[in-house]
Design an enzyme around this catalytic site. Structure first.
Site, PDB file in Angstrom:
ATOM      1  N   LYS A  72      51.866  36.534 -33.444  1.00 61.05           N
ATOM      2  CA  LYS A  72      50.870  37.177 -34.306  1.00 61.05           C
ATOM      3  C   LYS A  72      49.461  36.746 -33.905  1.00 61.05           C
ATOM      4  O   LYS A  72      49.233  35.574 -33.574  1.00 61.05           O
ATOM      5  CB  LYS A  72      51.158  36.809 -35.770  1.00 61.05           C
ATOM      6  CG  LYS A  72      50.280  37.531 -36.795  1.00 61.05           C
ATOM      7  CD  LYS A  72      50.688  37.158 -38.213  1.00 61.05           C
ATOM      8  CE  LYS A  72      49.792  37.849 -39.253  1.00 61.05           C
ATOM      9  NZ  LYS A  72      50.210  37.548 -40.630  1.00 61.05           N
TER      10      LYS A  72
ATOM     11  N   SER B 249      50.734  41.424 -43.870  1.00 61.98           N
ATOM     12  CA  SER B 249      49.824  41.561 -42.756  1.00 61.98           C
ATOM     13  C   SER B 249      50.508  41.460 -41.396  1.00 61.98           C
ATOM     14  O   SER B 249      49.927  41.838 -40.373  1.00 61.98           O
ATOM     15  CB  SER B 249      48.751  40.469 -42.852  1.00 61.98           C
ATOM     16  OG  SER B 249      49.324  39.174 -42.731  1.00 61.98           O
TER      17      SER B 249
ATOM     18  N   SER C 243      53.406  38.286 -46.613  1.00 64.77           N
ATOM     19  CA  SER C 243      53.100  38.940 -45.334  1.00 64.77           C
ATOM     20  C   SER C 243      54.142  38.763 -44.242  1.00 64.77           C
ATOM     21  O   SER C 243      54.001  39.330 -43.171  1.00 64.77           O
ATOM     22  CB  SER C 243      51.741  38.461 -44.814  1.00 64.77           C
ATOM     23  OG  SER C 243      50.698  39.020 -45.571  1.00 64.77           O
TER      24      SER C 243
END
Length: 492
Positions: free
Chosen positions: A78, A156, A180
């Site tokens: 990420k 997210s 998330s």
């Protein structure tokens, strides 16, 4: 053997150790798949040279018998994790051009364990979002599709979810501040675990809300989550909130035996207007765990209804403080100034250009609730509510409950653009997940069924603090009975 990029971590690890495949072959298979998946916009910075070098080094380690758990396994990272010499923008324009000179503790531990980094993954800007639509890179797209509609992969960690579900990588790192990891995992039909706060180091992870943020793995199965989580965990003296606890062998905990375990069903999670298919899936989850020998009990978490509003006071307050460091002085984007502009104008213009609308909204909310006239009315009150939420869970666990079963999300994945104009509607995506962050507990999302449109739906299990092994084992039993094997049909 199946196409190499479709393997999970456990299958690939075993194949590598038997000599049936090499890490270079695995890595090349994933890199080829990534090149053909531009439409998903999951990877935003590809690192093929790094990946091939790490894969070759992993193959050498395997040959010599030095093969840690993640050795030779290609993963995505990420964009919130700082990676040395590789763009780390947190999905924001304000970090344009930022190349860290250090490695986050999590990525370093994964590399120490032999993991191969394929590249950086898309995400909501500074992890603020539930649909991956606030990213400077544009939105990631869910590999699952209904008719011609493009769907959100959640947020997210939307890029991580999309990449794992589409078999672009074997697994990915995510972060979870209010759901998330778990919400996007549920939206794409994969497994995602948020460990206990303090189990994984936050050092080198771009901060959103420091008392809530926690890293975790997003994987194709519960076993894979256990393997990757163990490699990510460990005490880090560079992070003052990192717990100095031994890391258990999480994979060894996966016996599937949950006979006599007490599973709580919180009555407060039955929300008004909850879709019938979510209620049905939840009931099926209860039956599956009962079938595995668990005792199902009704429980009460009375302060649940205050969790979402309290979260949306605390998280923006911490964000406004954390994001004050992005000022255009030391790194990242700096606005072009007009003649006569001073330092104040530079800050204002840089932050206005560098931060997207959602980040600006949360910074302003956070600054407001921390201001002198409103600190007690909002921020202090939210902190008190947080203490009550934590006590609710402590009381339930003190009564002998081993884990709590809830839905993971209030719906299946929705269409991109369908909720982006309504922040409150978007925030409601976190309704089942934020309590876990507020209380610092471990939580895992497991795919458990499909909705009427053939889209994945997930169930969430919440565990006792520091008992990730027990939680993973309960999830393992649930996964076995749910038998979820559906995959998105390739359209990208």
């Amino acid at each position: 053997m199946a196409a190499l990029n479709t393997l999970g971590l456990a299958e690939a690890r075993d194949a590598l150790r038997k000599g049936d495949v090499t890490s270079v072959e695995l890595t090349d298979a994933c890199l080829t798949e990534i090149e053909g998946a531009v439409a998903l916009n999951a990877f935003v910075h590809n690192t093929p040279d790094i990946a091939r070098a790490q894969a070759a080094a992993a193959d050498e380690r395997i040959k010599t018998g030095d093969a840690p758990a993640m050795c030779g396994l290609p993963i995505g990272v990420k964009d919130l994790f700082c990676t040395k010499g590789v763009p780390s923008q947190a999905g924001s324009r304000i970090l344009e051009g930022f190349l860290p000179e250090y490695e986050s503790t999590i990525t370093q531990q994964l590399f120490n364990s032999g993991a191969v980094m394929l590249g950086k993954l898309n995400m909501d800007e500074f992890a603020m979002g539930s649909s991956n639509e606030t990213s400077v890179y544009g939105n990631a797209v869910n590999p699952w599709k209904v008719d011609a509609r493009k769907l959100t992969p959640g947020g997210s960690s939307g890029g991580s979810a999309s990449a794992v579900a589409a078999d672009l990588c074997l697994a990915a790192t995510g972060t979870d501040t209010g759901g998330s990891i778990r919400q996007p995992a549920a939206f794409v039909g994969i497994t995602g675990i948020k460990p206990t706060y303090g189990r994984c180091s936050r050092w080198g992870v771009v901060a959103f809300a420091s008392s809530l943020d926690q890293a975790g793995p997003m994987t194709k199965s519960v076993r894979d989550a256990a393997i990757m989580l163990e490699a990510m965990c460990g005490h880090d003296p560079k992070d003052s909130t990192s717990a100095d606890l031994a890391v258990p062998n999480f994979e060894a905990a996966l016996t599937g035996d949950i006979k006599g375990k007490k599973i709580g069903i919180p009555r407060e999670y039955r929300m008004d207007g909850m879709p019938e298919e979510i209620e049905t899936l939840w009931a099926q989850g209860r039956e599956m765990l009962a079938d595995a020998g668990a005792e199902i009990v009704d429980i009460s978490l009375p302060h649940t209804k205050y969790a979402l509003p309290a979260y949306y006071v605390i998280a923006p307050a911490e964000a406004s403080s954390n994001l004050a460091r992005y000022d255009g002085v030391r790194y990242g984007h700096r606005a072009t100034l007009a003649q006569g502009d001073g330092i104040t104008e530079m800050y204002e213009k840089t932050r206005a250009e560098g931060f997207g609308a959602e980040v600006q909204r949360r910074v302003m909310i956070g600054t407001y609730v921390l201001s002198a006239g409103f600190y007690d009315a909002y921020y202090n009150r939210a902190r008190k509510v947080r203490t009550l939420i934590k006590k609710d869970f402590e009381d339930v666990f003190a009564q002998g409950v081993d884990a709590i079963l809830t839905p993971a999300t209030p719906s299946a994945a929705f269409g991109l653009g369908e909720a982006s104009d309504d922040p409150v509607q978007m925030y409601l995506n976190d309704v089942f997940t934020v309590t876990v962050n507020m209380a610092g507990l471990p939580g895992i999302a497991v795919p458990a069924g499909l909705d009427a449109n053939g889209l994945p739906l997930g169930l969430q299990l919440i565990g006792r603090p520091w008992e990730e092994g027990d939680l993973l084992n309960t999830a393992y039993a649930l996964e076995a009975r749910a038998g979820f094997v559906a995959k998105p049909q390739k359209w990208w």
